[in-house]
Design an enzyme around this catalytic site. Structure first.
Site, PDB file in Angstrom:
ATOM      1  CG  ASN A   9       1.966  23.572 -22.412  1.00  0.00           C
ATOM      2  OD1 ASN A   9       1.365  23.134 -21.438  1.00  0.00           O
ATOM      3  ND2 ASN A   9       1.339  23.985 -23.502  1.00  0.00           N
ATOM      4  CE  LYS A  11       1.195  20.995 -25.722  1.00  0.00           C
ATOM      5  NZ  LYS A  11       1.182  20.856 -27.164  1.00  0.00           N
ATOM      6  CG  HIS A  95      -1.259  26.172 -26.013  1.00  0.00           C
ATOM      7  ND1 HIS A  95      -1.776  25.218 -26.849  1.00  0.00           N
ATOM      8  CD2 HIS A  95       0.088  25.972 -25.981  1.00  0.00           C
ATOM      9  CE1 HIS A  95      -0.775  24.465 -27.302  1.00  0.00           C
ATOM     10  NE2 HIS A  95       0.354  24.904 -26.786  1.00  0.00           N
ATOM     11  CD  GLU A  97      -2.292  21.639 -27.524  1.00  0.00           C
ATOM     12  OE1 GLU A  97      -2.219  21.641 -26.284  1.00  0.00           O
ATOM     13  OE2 GLU A  97      -1.359  21.247 -28.264  1.00  0.00           O
ATOM     14  CD  GLU A 167       3.422  26.923 -28.463  1.00  0.00           C
ATOM     15  OE1 GLU A 167       4.344  26.240 -28.041  1.00  0.00           O
ATOM     16  OE2 GLU A 167       2.237  26.710 -28.175  1.00  0.00           O
ATOM     17  N   GLY A 173       3.291  19.273 -31.976  1.00  0.00           N
ATOM     18  CA  GLY A 173       3.071  17.832 -31.819  1.00  0.00           C
ATOM     19  C   GLY A 173       3.137  17.066 -33.127  1.00  0.00           C
ATOM     20  CB  SER A 213       8.185  19.874 -33.499  1.00  0.00           C
ATOM     21  OG  SER A 213       6.895  19.339 -33.716  1.00  0.00           O
TER      22      SER A 213
END
Ligand code: 13P
Length: 250
Positions: A9, A11, A95, A97, A167, A173, A213
């Site tokens: 992904n 992003k 997702h 985010e 996730e 991250g 990660s």
């Protein structure tokens, strides 16, 4: 045996030109992994989807998002028919985010998943708890709600080809990946919810990824777990070398 599926992904990273170069580098490895029933994919920005599809025969190309309406006054949005025209077949939905910065909820995810089913596209539906929820022991409750509300009124015949990505938000991250034991426990829990909502047969077909990660050094231990069928990779999918090493390490 279920197939494996590893998707990068990207992003908000990489230009169209960078996508073109990257995709070329991965055709060979994607082809050889496909022979081992391992699907490799990337999710570039909307702007690079056409380039990625054109440049690749073996990579799975996914959009990072979609709107649930087919068209209309939704400035900045993109619809299922638009993705289909580009021959994009996969879409990431929900997702963290997007949930965190763009107000996506289980209800809007549900609308998006239904729009994908209607349009014949395949979702990678993301679920996962925040750090606070993890620390408060709410992980399973959160995941259950994301599944029950996200999959509401979606038929078993559609869900069987869904990919679900676990996730944990605290691992994205941050370099703080969930241990393989935690990841396996939650992925097994996701499968048990699918079993309750649908059937054992459907739960055994659904592919479940871990994301957060994932690196060349730890990918193999995740994919070796019974209920983890793949990975959704952020940072480590952005550099040719690290993504290649990650794929070679599977
Ligand atoms: P990182 O691999 O950078 O933690 O990102 C994970 C992710 O959000 C993939 O969707």
């Amino acid at each position: 045996m279920r197939r494996k599926i590893v998707v990068g992904n990207w992003k908000m990273n990489k230009t169209n030109e960078e996508t073109k170069v990257f995709v070329k580098e991965f055709e060979g490895i994607a082809k050889s992994l496909l022979e081992r029933k391992i699907i490799v994919g990337i999710a570039p920005t909307y702007l690079s989807l056409a380039t990625a599809v054109k440049g690749s025969k073996k990579l799975l190309i996914a959009s990072q998002n979609v709107h649930f309406k087919e068209n209309g006054a939704y400035t900045g949005e993109v619809s299922v028919p638009m993705l289909k025209e580009l021959k994009v077949k996969w879409v990431i939905v929900g997702h963290s985010e997007r949930r965190q910065y763009f107000n996506e909820t289980n209800e809007t995810c549900n609308l998006k998943l239904k729009a994908l089913v209607t349009g014949g596209l395949n979702p990678i539906y993301c679920v996962g708890e925040t750090l606070k929820e993890f620390e408060d022991g709410l992980t399973k409750e959160v995941i259950k709600n994301q599944l029950v509300e996200g999959l509401k009124d979606i038929e078993a015949s559609a869900v069987k080809s869904f990919v679900i990505a676990y996730e944990p938000v605290w691992s994205i991250g941050t370099g703080k990946n969930a241990s393989k034991e935690i990841a396996e426990d939650i992925c097994a829990y996701i499968r048990s919810i699918i079993r309750k909502l649908y059937s054992k047969a459907i739960s055994e077909r659904v592919l479940i990824q871990y994301g957060g990660s994932v690196k060349p050094e730890n990918v193999k231990e995740y994919l070796g777990q019974t209920n983890i069928d793949g990975a959704l990779v952020g940072g480590a999918s952005l550099k040719v070398d690290s993504f290649k090493t990650l794929l070679e390490n599977i």
